[in-house]
Structures are given as C-alpha cells and as structure tokens.
Motif scaffolding. Structure first.
Motif, PDB file in Angstrom:
ATOM      1  N   GLY A  64      -5.576  -2.701  -4.172  1.00  0.00           N
ATOM      2  CA  GLY A  64      -5.524  -2.898  -2.727  1.00  0.00           C
ATOM      3  C   GLY A  64      -6.369  -4.075  -2.282  1.00  0.00           C
ATOM      4  N   THR A  65      -7.467  -4.322  -2.990  1.00  0.00           N
ATOM      5  CA  THR A  65      -8.330  -5.461  -2.660  1.00  0.00           C
ATOM      6  C   THR A  65      -7.582  -6.774  -2.845  1.00  0.00           C
ATOM      7  OG1 THR A  65     -10.301  -4.238  -3.347  1.00  0.00           O
ATOM      8  CG2 THR A  65     -10.484  -6.634  -3.267  1.00  0.00           C
ATOM      9  N   TYR A  67      -4.268  -7.200  -2.749  1.00  0.00           N
ATOM     10  CA  TYR A  67      -3.228  -7.308  -1.723  1.00  0.00           C
ATOM     11  C   TYR A  67      -3.819  -7.672  -0.366  1.00  0.00           C
ATOM     12  CZ  TYR A  67       0.782  -5.750  -4.468  1.00  0.00           C
ATOM     13  OH  TYR A  67       1.808  -5.691  -5.378  1.00  0.00           O
ATOM     14  N   ARG A  68      -4.960  -7.099  -0.041  1.00  0.00           N
ATOM     15  CA  ARG A  68      -5.583  -7.431   1.252  1.00  0.00           C
ATOM     16  C   ARG A  68      -5.997  -8.893   1.292  1.00  0.00           C
ATOM     17  NH1 ARG A  68      -7.714  -2.254   0.601  1.00  0.00           N
ATOM     18  NH2 ARG A  68      -9.636  -3.058  -0.326  1.00  0.00           N
ATOM     19  N   ARG A  69      -6.424  -9.404   0.170  1.00  0.00           N
ATOM     20  CA  ARG A  69      -6.905 -10.789   0.134  1.00  0.00           C
ATOM     21  C   ARG A  69      -5.757 -11.802   0.170  1.00  0.00           C
ATOM     22  NH1 ARG A  69     -10.773 -13.794   1.651  1.00  0.00           N
ATOM     23  NH2 ARG A  69     -12.139 -12.037   1.113  1.00  0.00           N
ATOM     24  N   GLY A  71      -2.073 -10.939   0.109  1.00  0.00           N
ATOM     25  CA  GLY A  71      -0.817 -10.520   0.703  1.00  0.00           C
ATOM     26  C   GLY A  71       0.259 -10.188  -0.313  1.00  0.00           C
TER      27      GLY A  71
END
Length: 205
Positions: A64-65, A67-69, A71
């Motif tokens: 998730g880290t 993807y958050r960074r 996209g």
C-alpha cells in the motif's frame, strides 16, 4: 537565451503538471528508499521484474505504501525517469549549442531529435512502461518537450502548424515504437535518426 528557452522557463519533471507542494524530509527520504529499491530491480532483473509488489518487498514496506506513493506501475516508471528528464531539459534549455541556445533553430531541433533517440536507446523499455498511463500527455515532461519543439518549428517557419507537428514528431519518439523498430524490425539508432532527418526535411522544406 532563445525565445523557446525563455518561454520554457525552469525544468519540469515527468510528474503531472499540477504538482503537489514540496515533500517533507521524511516523505522525501521514504520516496528515495522506494526508488533505490526499484532501480536495483531494474538494473539486476529488468523491466519485466519491476512491479509494485517487487518494489515493496525489496524496500521492506507494505505494498500500500508503494501504491500511495506512485499510484501505479506507470507512475513508478515516470519517477525512475525523472532525474534523467531533468538533465535532458537542462541540456536543451540551458546547455551548449547545438542542443542548447545559441544555434539556429533547425540545428537545435535536429540535435534535440537525435538526443531523444539516444535516450530511447537507453530507456525505451522503462519509458514504454510509463507511457501506458492514460495521463501520458498531461505529464510535465511531455508538455515541456512539446512546447520546445513547437517553438523551434515556429522559429523555422511561422506558417507551420507547430503544435500539431510537435505532437506528430513526439509520436515517433515513443518507447513502444522504438522497441518495435529496434527489436522487431532491427532498425539501428542511426537508421532511426536518418529517418527523422528525412521527416524533418519534409516538414521544414
């Protein structure tokens, strides 16, 4: 400095033109850790091995880290290319002629297109990965390259449809097309440069 360089201003990265405010120091450090992990995967195992999952595992963080960074995978690819793009922009906006200011517009455009082919020889696979994004045409880098080409074309001949032609020239410099030409059809970088020269002569007369 030429008009094209004044208008282009300072360099713009590969990220979207509506860029967020500067990162906090800890966020920038975490981003660097993720990019270092991605760069190691790219160097050791190639583009095919580069995924959000492999980057997360190599960096020791949750997926998730990543993807958050970034996209998605294309966002990760753009981030990996960012520093190379900044260096290229500095060259064509502020560097020595004929790529940079001080040479005739036709010579600058010729040097620009040839340098793009050199970059494709090094980066076509990762660029093709980046280009899969639907936002490719909204990236800062695309906008800077498009504006630079269109201003040089306008200087060469104000009667040209410089904006349309800039898009057309950039379409010939995509990572996917280069991979097809170079890998599938066996075209060398020199042959691609020669073809671009013919195309440019046809455009500018």
């Amino acid at each position: 400095m030429a008009d094209s360089d004044r208008a282009a201003g300072t360099s713009v990265s590969l990220t979207l033109q509506d860029r967020p405010r500067p990162e906090r120091a800890d966020a920038a450090r975490n981003r660097r850790i993720l990019l270092d992990a991605a760069a190691r995967i790219l160097r050791d195992d190639g583009v095919a091995a580069l995924s959000m999952e492999t980057v997360a595992a190599a960096a020791g963080v949750g997926i998730g880290t990543v993807y958050r960074r970034f996209g998605d995978r294309s966002g990760l690819a753009y981030a990996l290319l960012d520093q190379h793009e900044r260096t290229f922009q500095a060259g064509f906006m502020f560097g020595a002629p004929p790529l940079g200011p001080g040479a005739p517009a036709a010579d600058r455009l010729h040097a620009f297109l040839h340098r793009c082919v050199d970059l494709l020889s090094e980066q076509a696979e990762i660029l093709a990965m980046a280009e899969s994004s639907s936002q490719h045409y909204q990236t800062g880098a695309y906008g800077v390259r498009r504006r630079h080409i269109s201003m040089l074309l306008d200087e060469i001949n104000p009667e040209l449809d410089a904006t349309y032609l800039a898009d057309a020239l950039l379409a010939t410099l995509s990572g996917r097309l280069f991979l097809h030409q170079n890998t599938d059809d066996g075209m060398s970088a020199d042959r691609i440069k020669s073809g671009l020269d013919q195309l440019l002569r046809g455009i500018t007369g």
